[in-house]
Design a protein around this motif. Structure first.
Motif, mmCIF file in Angstrom:
data_model
loop_
_atom_site.group_PDB
_atom_site.id
_atom_site.type_symbol
_atom_site.label_atom_id
_atom_site.label_comp_id
_atom_site.label_asym_id
_atom_site.label_seq_id
_atom_site.Cartn_x
_atom_site.Cartn_y
_atom_site.Cartn_z
ATOM 1 N N PRO A 353 51.084 13.856 74.397
ATOM 2 C CA PRO A 353 52.052 13.060 73.940
ATOM 3 C C PRO A 353 53.290 14.105 74.063
ATOM 4 C CG PRO A 353 51.464 12.988 71.821
ATOM 5 C CD PRO A 353 50.246 13.586 72.818
ATOM 6 N N SER A 354 54.394 13.745 74.841
ATOM 7 C CA SER A 354 55.372 14.132 74.799
ATOM 8 C C SER A 354 56.787 13.303 73.889
ATOM 9 C CB SER A 354 55.926 14.171 76.130
ATOM 10 O OG SER A 354 56.742 13.067 76.629
ATOM 11 N N ARG A 355 55.987 11.979 73.755
ATOM 12 C CA ARG A 355 57.226 12.066 73.105
ATOM 13 C C ARG A 355 57.408 12.185 71.311
ATOM 14 N NH1 ARG A 355 55.745 5.904 71.738
ATOM 15 N NH2 ARG A 355 56.930 5.812 70.009
ATOM 16 N N PRO A 356 58.942 12.686 71.022
ATOM 17 C CA PRO A 356 59.525 14.124 70.416
ATOM 18 C C PRO A 356 58.501 13.280 68.966
ATOM 19 C CG PRO A 356 61.747 13.300 71.771
ATOM 20 C CD PRO A 356 60.289 12.107 72.023
ATOM 21 N N GLU A 357 58.420 12.258 68.459
ATOM 22 C CA GLU A 357 58.431 11.817 67.243
ATOM 23 C C GLU A 357 56.854 12.180 67.144
ATOM 24 O OE1 GLU A 357 59.203 7.652 69.643
ATOM 25 O OE2 GLU A 357 59.823 9.887 69.607
ATOM 26 N N LEU A 358 55.768 11.446 67.927
ATOM 27 C CA LEU A 358 54.553 12.155 67.981
ATOM 28 C C LEU A 358 54.526 13.473 67.408
ATOM 29 C CD1 LEU A 358 53.060 9.477 70.252
ATOM 30 C CD2 LEU A 358 52.825 9.754 68.186
ATOM 31 N N VAL A 359 54.990 14.039 68.653
ATOM 32 C CA VAL A 359 55.305 16.003 68.613
ATOM 33 C C VAL A 359 55.119 16.251 67.441
ATOM 34 C CG1 VAL A 359 55.563 17.982 69.671
ATOM 35 C CG2 VAL A 359 55.223 15.711 71.563
ATOM 36 N N THR A 360 55.750 15.844 66.686
ATOM 37 C CA THR A 360 57.058 15.852 65.532
ATOM 38 C C THR A 360 55.686 16.249 64.747
ATOM 39 O OG1 THR A 360 59.110 16.228 65.869
ATOM 40 C CG2 THR A 360 58.776 16.157 63.744
ATOM 41 N N ALA A 361 55.143 14.854 64.601
ATOM 42 C CA ALA A 361 53.642 14.195 63.306
ATOM 43 C C ALA A 361 52.681 15.187 63.728
ATOM 44 C CB ALA A 361 54.304 13.075 63.637
ATOM 45 N N TRP A 362 52.107 15.372 64.824
ATOM 46 C CA TRP A 362 51.399 16.105 64.890
ATOM 47 C C TRP A 362 50.928 17.633 64.553
ATOM 48 C CZ3 TRP A 362 48.509 13.988 70.085
ATOM 49 C CH2 TRP A 362 47.917 12.658 69.754
ATOM 50 N N LEU A 363 52.387 18.492 65.015
ATOM 51 C CA LEU A 363 52.612 19.709 65.221
ATOM 52 C C LEU A 363 52.827 20.159 63.457
ATOM 53 C CD1 LEU A 363 54.772 20.580 67.527
ATOM 54 C CD2 LEU A 363 52.288 21.433 67.639
ATOM 55 N N ALA A 364 53.022 19.072 62.906
ATOM 56 C CA ALA A 364 53.193 18.801 61.274
ATOM 57 C C ALA A 364 51.431 18.928 60.763
ATOM 58 C CB ALA A 364 54.620 17.322 60.009
ATOM 59 N N GLU A 365 51.041 18.288 61.436
ATOM 60 C CA GLU A 365 49.722 18.043 60.536
ATOM 61 C C GLU A 365 48.778 19.678 61.203
ATOM 62 O OE1 GLU A 365 46.403 16.481 59.361
ATOM 63 O OE2 GLU A 365 47.902 15.567 59.565
ATOM 64 N N VAL A 366 49.600 20.164 62.699
ATOM 65 C CA VAL A 366 48.276 21.451 62.826
ATOM 66 C C VAL A 366 48.988 22.353 61.659
ATOM 67 C CG1 VAL A 366 48.320 23.355 64.687
ATOM 68 C CG2 VAL A 366 48.358 20.873 64.936
ATOM 69 N N ASP A 367 50.366 22.343 61.319
ATOM 70 C CA ASP A 367 50.754 23.119 60.041
ATOM 71 C C ASP A 367 50.050 23.333 59.463
ATOM 72 O OD1 ASP A 367 52.336 25.171 59.039
ATOM 73 O OD2 ASP A 367 54.248 23.018 58.392
ATOM 74 N N ARG A 368 48.945 22.045 59.217
ATOM 75 C CA ARG A 368 48.207 21.645 57.321
ATOM 76 C C ARG A 368 47.348 22.431 58.619
ATOM 77 N NH1 ARG A 368 51.635 17.371 56.713
ATOM 78 N NH2 ARG A 368 50.481 16.184 57.752
ATOM 79 N N LEU A 369 46.712 21.819 59.063
ATOM 80 C CA LEU A 369 45.725 22.820 59.160
ATOM 81 C C LEU A 369 45.144 24.272 59.664
ATOM 82 C CD1 LEU A 369 44.470 20.427 62.495
ATOM 83 C CD2 LEU A 369 43.497 20.328 60.035
ATOM 84 N N ALA A 370 46.592 24.769 59.963
ATOM 85 C CA ALA A 370 46.067 26.478 60.782
ATOM 86 C C ALA A 370 46.687 27.141 59.568
ATOM 87 C CB ALA A 370 47.295 26.321 61.722
ATOM 88 N N GLN A 371 46.792 27.930 59.176
ATOM 89 C CA GLN A 371 46.820 28.747 57.698
ATOM 90 C C GLN A 371 48.417 29.456 58.012
ATOM 91 O OE1 GLN A 371 43.525 29.409 58.270
ATOM 92 N NE2 GLN A 371 42.334 29.128 56.789
ATOM 93 N N HIS A 372 48.374 30.018 59.201
ATOM 94 C CA HIS A 372 49.916 29.944 59.802
ATOM 95 C C HIS A 372 50.018 29.348 61.250
ATOM 96 C CE1 HIS A 372 53.522 32.091 60.225
ATOM 97 N NE2 HIS A 372 52.835 32.924 61.605
ATOM 98 N N LEU A 373 51.871 28.883 60.979
ATOM 99 C CA LEU A 373 52.564 28.580 62.073
ATOM 100 C C LEU A 373 53.709 28.282 61.885
ATOM 101 C CD1 LEU A 373 52.058 26.846 64.766
ATOM 102 C CD2 LEU A 373 52.766 24.494 63.056
ATOM 103 N N ALA A 374 54.428 29.143 63.584
ATOM 104 C CA ALA A 374 56.175 29.444 63.168
ATOM 105 C C ALA A 374 56.397 28.918 64.082
ATOM 106 C CB ALA A 374 56.398 30.392 62.484
ATOM 107 N N LEU A 375 57.756 28.937 64.444
ATOM 108 C CA LEU A 375 58.457 28.697 65.687
ATOM 109 C C LEU A 375 58.864 29.651 65.413
ATOM 110 C CD1 LEU A 375 59.665 26.881 67.942
ATOM 111 C CD2 LEU A 375 60.896 26.232 66.611
ATOM 112 N N VAL A 376 59.261 31.326 66.496
ATOM 113 C CA VAL A 376 59.999 32.025 65.983
ATOM 114 C C VAL A 376 60.667 32.241 67.104
ATOM 115 C CG1 VAL A 376 59.721 34.698 66.661
ATOM 116 C CG2 VAL A 376 58.187 33.524 65.906
ATOM 117 N N ASP A 377 62.575 31.801 66.473
ATOM 118 C CA ASP A 377 63.367 32.073 67.873
ATOM 119 C C ASP A 377 63.567 33.804 67.915
ATOM 120 O OD1 ASP A 377 65.873 32.147 68.722
ATOM 121 O OD2 ASP A 377 66.123 30.134 68.044
#
Length: 380
Positions: A353-377
């Motif tokens: 999905p591309s819907r922002p609320e689903l993208v945000t929720a799913w990436l939050a779960e990915v953050d729990r699955l991975a030892q490191h997840l970051a958005l680098v600006d």
């Protein structure tokens, strides 16, 4: 509404267990029921021998069919789902035959959701998030020139001399070496017949930056539209590809040389011999941790100045609970199933999905699955 989970291979188990533990009604189908019982028999007794006719007969409207089987099964199972008024989910790329079911799925009011694993899957979520960030950024300008890259690889946590290890039969990896790719480089289409003709270097912005070898795979260009790039945007580079440990090209040089010479039935037989030997020599040891690195990067430039540059970077490895690959493939699949059951994904054929609320929720779960997840600006 029952979830009919078909296939209990190495990459299926964490997501399956997650659904059962959450109390979702799940019927587990596998060609070998003993293997399914080993994987989830402590959680459920509803384990059945996989047979297409048996699955079809068990379906009811509103159910979800999940295919974690080889790709040849996806379309037959999706057709069965449509016929029963049920939904369908897989982690695999959308094949043309799957896309052709869109009208029938919409008419039946059911969702056929694919590309919701790791790659494809998590990479799509990151790409959608980056494009949304870019559109909202001060540096956004339709006159900018864009460069997009997405590299993902499963690699050994502890590097070996071969610079790679196998979790299952190496035959698929060897066959992929014979596949062409299409991407964009320096504003022009780039076609590559063999991966080793386009190996480059990429420095991942991890906490300790790390160099990897990368190369384009498959056809990247359809994802320009899928990631909601405006047709008027100027694109310099656009590539989706594979990531390998630094030194992989040298370690595999003789493999490349031989694969290039293989033709016909004799070539296929030799490829199978090579696969068997690699499995004997370079399979993961029991309980040896794997590692997955994923980087998705979007950069905008104008008049020689960078106006936007962000990278999603993920690093995950196996632990006592299992492999990184398994949880990063199957848990997103479980998220897609839940979204379908909750009515968050509409009828028709869809990728991640591309819907922002689903993208945000799913990436939050990915953050729990991975030892490191970051958005680098890179401009911060």
């Amino acid at each position: 509404m029952t979830i009919h989970w078909c296939g209990t291979g190495l990459s299926a188990i964490p997501g399956l267990r997650r659904l059962i533990e959450a109390g979702r009604p799940v019927t587990v189908w596998n060609r070998t029921t003993d293997k399914a019982r080993e994987a989830v028999g402590d959680l459920t007794d509803d384990i059945r021998a996989f047979d297409l006719d048996a699955v079809t007969a068990a379906l009811a409207p509103g159910d979800v069919v999940v295919s974690m089987l080889p790709g040849d099964w996806h379309v037959p199972l999706a057709r069965a789902a449509i016929g029963a008024g049920a939904h369908f989910v897989s982690s695999s790329y959308i094949a043309p035959e799957m896309r052709d079911l869109d009208a029938a799925a919409r008419a039946a009011g059911v969702a056929l959701v694919n590309e919701v694993g790791l790659d494809p899957g998590i990479d799509h979520l990151m790409a959608h998030a980056l494009v949304a960030n870019y559109r909202a950024a001060p540096g956004f300008d339709p006159a900018n020139t864009l460069s997009f890259l997405s590299y993902c690889g499963g690699i050994p946590k502890t590097p070996n001399a071969f610079r790679y290890k196998f979790s299952w039969s190496p035959l698929g990896v060897l066959k992929a070496l014979r596949s062409p790719s299409r991407s964009m480089k320096d504003g022009a289409e780039l076609r590559v017949d063999r991966p080793w003709d386009a190996i480059g270097s990429y420095t991942a912005p991890l906490p300790s930056p790390e160099d990897f070898e990368v190369y384009p795979n498959r056809d990247s260009l359809p994802f320009i539209e899928q990631y909601d790039f405006d047709p008027a945007w100027k694109i310099r580079d656009f590539v989706r590809g594979t990531l390998r440990l630094d030194g992989w090209a040298v370690a595999w040089k003789d493999v490349f040389t031989e694969v290039e010479t293989l033709e016909g039935p004799a070539g296929d037989a030799r490829l199978k011999e090579m696969s068997d030997q690699f499995w004997a020599d370079h399979a993961y040891d029991p309980d040896e941790p794997d590692r997955v690195v994923l980087c998705v990067d979007l950069k905008a430039e104008r008049d020689g100045r960078t106006t936007f540059h962000q990278t999603y970077v993920m690093d995950a490895w196996g632990d006592a609970a299992g492999t990184a690959m398994a949880r990063l493939v199957s848990v997103p699949v479980s998220l897609a199933i839940t979204a379908v059951l909750d009515g968050a994904i509409g009828a028709g054929v869809h990728a991640a999905p591309s819907r922002p609320e689903l993208v945000t929720a799913w990436l939050a779960e990915v953050d729990r699955l991975a030892q490191h997840l970051a958005l680098v600006d890179h401009l911060a």
